[in-house]
Scaffold this motif. Structure first.
Motif, PDB file in Angstrom:
ATOM      1  N   VAL A  19       5.995  -5.697   0.221  1.00  0.00           N
ATOM      2  CA  VAL A  19       5.642  -4.282   0.044  1.00  0.00           C
ATOM      3  C   VAL A  19       5.484  -3.667   1.427  1.00  0.00           C
ATOM      4  O   VAL A  19       4.807  -4.237   2.289  1.00  0.00           O
ATOM      5  CB  VAL A  19       4.324  -4.120  -0.758  1.00  0.00           C
ATOM      6  N   ALA A  20       6.155  -2.519   1.640  1.00  0.00           N
ATOM      7  CA  ALA A  20       6.178  -1.950   2.993  1.00  0.00           C
ATOM      8  C   ALA A  20       5.907  -0.450   2.957  1.00  0.00           C
ATOM      9  O   ALA A  20       6.684   0.301   2.360  1.00  0.00           O
ATOM     10  CB  ALA A  20       7.541  -2.208   3.632  1.00  0.00           C
ATOM     11  N   ASN A  21       4.799  -0.044   3.545  1.00  0.00           N
ATOM     12  CA  ASN A  21       4.485   1.387   3.648  1.00  0.00           C
ATOM     13  C   ASN A  21       4.571   2.116   2.319  1.00  0.00           C
ATOM     14  O   ASN A  21       5.071   3.235   2.244  1.00  0.00           O
ATOM     15  CB  ASN A  21       5.442   2.063   4.631  1.00  0.00           C
ATOM     16  N   PHE A  22       4.084   1.468   1.285  1.00  0.00           N
ATOM     17  CA  PHE A  22       4.174   2.041  -0.060  1.00  0.00           C
ATOM     18  C   PHE A  22       3.119   3.133  -0.243  1.00  0.00           C
ATOM     19  O   PHE A  22       1.939   2.919   0.040  1.00  0.00           O
ATOM     20  CB  PHE A  22       3.956   0.930  -1.093  1.00  0.00           C
ATOM     21  N   ASP A  23       3.560   4.299  -0.703  1.00  0.00           N
ATOM     22  CA  ASP A  23       2.658   5.428  -0.981  1.00  0.00           C
ATOM     23  C   ASP A  23       2.820   5.876  -2.435  1.00  0.00           C
ATOM     24  O   ASP A  23       3.941   5.895  -2.935  1.00  0.00           O
ATOM     25  CB  ASP A  23       3.036   6.668  -0.145  1.00  0.00           C
ATOM     26  N   ILE A  24       1.725   6.258  -3.049  1.00  0.00           N
ATOM     27  CA  ILE A  24       1.839   6.929  -4.358  1.00  0.00           C
ATOM     28  C   ILE A  24       0.568   7.736  -4.580  1.00  0.00           C
ATOM     29  O   ILE A  24      -0.519   7.358  -4.096  1.00  0.00           O
ATOM     30  CB  ILE A  24       2.061   5.915  -5.511  1.00  0.00           C
ATOM     31  N   GLU A  25       0.707   8.850  -5.270  1.00  0.00           N
ATOM     32  CA  GLU A  25      -0.482   9.618  -5.659  1.00  0.00           C
ATOM     33  C   GLU A  25      -0.413   9.857  -7.160  1.00  0.00           C
ATOM     34  O   GLU A  25       0.597  10.335  -7.669  1.00  0.00           O
ATOM     35  CB  GLU A  25      -0.524  10.954  -4.914  1.00  0.00           C
ATOM     36  N   ILE A  26      -1.472   9.492  -7.835  1.00  0.00           N
ATOM     37  CA  ILE A  26      -1.504   9.578  -9.293  1.00  0.00           C
ATOM     38  C   ILE A  26      -2.678  10.449  -9.714  1.00  0.00           C
ATOM     39  O   ILE A  26      -3.831  10.171  -9.363  1.00  0.00           O
ATOM     40  CB  ILE A  26      -1.619   8.155  -9.887  1.00  0.00           C
ATOM     41  N   ASP A  27      -2.352  11.527 -10.449  1.00  0.00           N
ATOM     42  CA  ASP A  27      -3.403  12.388 -10.997  1.00  0.00           C
ATOM     43  C   ASP A  27      -3.790  11.893 -12.378  1.00  0.00           C
ATOM     44  O   ASP A  27      -3.040  11.145 -13.007  1.00  0.00           O
ATOM     45  CB  ASP A  27      -2.903  13.838 -11.080  1.00  0.00           C
TER      46      ASP A  27
END
Ligand SMILES: Nc1ncnc2c1ncn2[C@@H]1O[C@H](COP(=O)(O)OP(=O)(O)OP(=O)(O)O)[C@@H](O)[C@H]1O
Length: 251
Positions: A19-27
């Motif tokens: 996993v590399a620089n994984f971003d996520i935003e969950i509302d």
């Protein structure tokens, strides 16, 4: 405030960058998809979120608190439940016991009666009533997968992580599962992050999809945007396994 914000998540197994620089935003609310070819790093993201592994870099902010370094039981208590790609049921306990043993661990102070009501509700919702007293190991495969979901729901999570819930199911079981996931979303005040290889299911259910390849996010968007994304089609063509439009990608 987002329910879950992951930034720069990175994890290696030896020399392998999973996993590399994984971003996520969950509302809060809705179903988010996490897809990618085999080995892309999806399950590792779940293992990092749930505290099975500690990330080498990055932050995982859930309901305002960074979960990095917190143990799995703490993270479950905070409100994140999951299912596993390979089923992890207690095969010699009954269906009812499988739900109660997990729920009991979380809600120790709850009286027996309340546990029973809640368990009955989950058995009914997940269409498992007739199997309530069967040993989990004796259930048909599709029912075992539903039991995994029932167990995860029994801790009343805010965020439910489903790791390939449709794996090994036939087409009508997959359709039923899709209906069931929609019902779960209606009945519970819950948010779902779904890893799945069945593209039709993902495209039907998810309002936002994140695509990984070789540990990195290569695309993010609505089902329509993902279907026509060049990077995504190329990633899948490279592996030649997954169908994006009901046909082989690009064919
Ligand atoms: N415990 C581990 N030790 C060593 N390597 C691992 C471990 N877990 C995963 N990997 C490797 O990390 C990479 C990412 O694996 P991961 O299981 O997260 O992928 P995935 O996207 O979930 O794949 P799939 O769709 O096949 O389940 C793969 O190369 C895998 O072989």
């Amino acid at each position: 405030m987002a329910l879950l914000t992951i930034k720069s998540l990175t994890h290696y197994f030896g020399g392998l960058r999973a996993v590399a620089n994984f971003d996520i935003e969950i509302d809060s609310g809705g179903i988010y998809g996490l897809i990618g070819p085999n080995g892309a790093g999806k399950t590792t993201v779940f293992n990092l979120i749930t505290g099975i592994y500690r990330p080498m870099e990055g932050s995982i902010i859930f309901k305002g608190e960074d979960l990095v370094g917190k143990p799995p039981h703490y993270i479950a208590k905070k409100g994140i439940a999951r299912t596993f790609q390979n089923l992890r049921l207690f095969s010699r306990l009954t269906v009812r016991e499988n739900i109660e043993v997990v729920r009991f661990k979380r809600v120790k102070k709850t009286g027996d009666k309340e546990i029973n009501i809640k368990t009955d509700y989950l058995l009914e919702l997940l269409n498992l009533e007739k199997f309530a007293n069967y040993n989990a190991g004796d259930l048909p495969y599709g029912a075992q997968r539903r039991l995994e979901i029932a167990r995860a729901l029994s801790i009343e999570p805010d965020l439910l992580l489903l790791d390939e819930p449709a794996a090994g199911m036939n087409p009508s079981e997959v359709d039923n599962l899709g209906q069931l996931i929609k019902i779960i979303l209606e009945q519970f005040d819950i948010t779902i992050l779904l890893i799945e290889h069945h593209m039709r299911l993902v495209m039907q259910l998810c309002h936002q999809i994140t695509v990984m390849n070789f540990g990195e996010v290569i695309a993010r968007g609505t089902p329509e945007e993902i279907r026509s994304n060049k990077n995504v089609v190329e990633a899948y063509l490279g592996k030649g396994v997954i169908r994006l439009r009901g046909k082989r990608a690009g064919s």
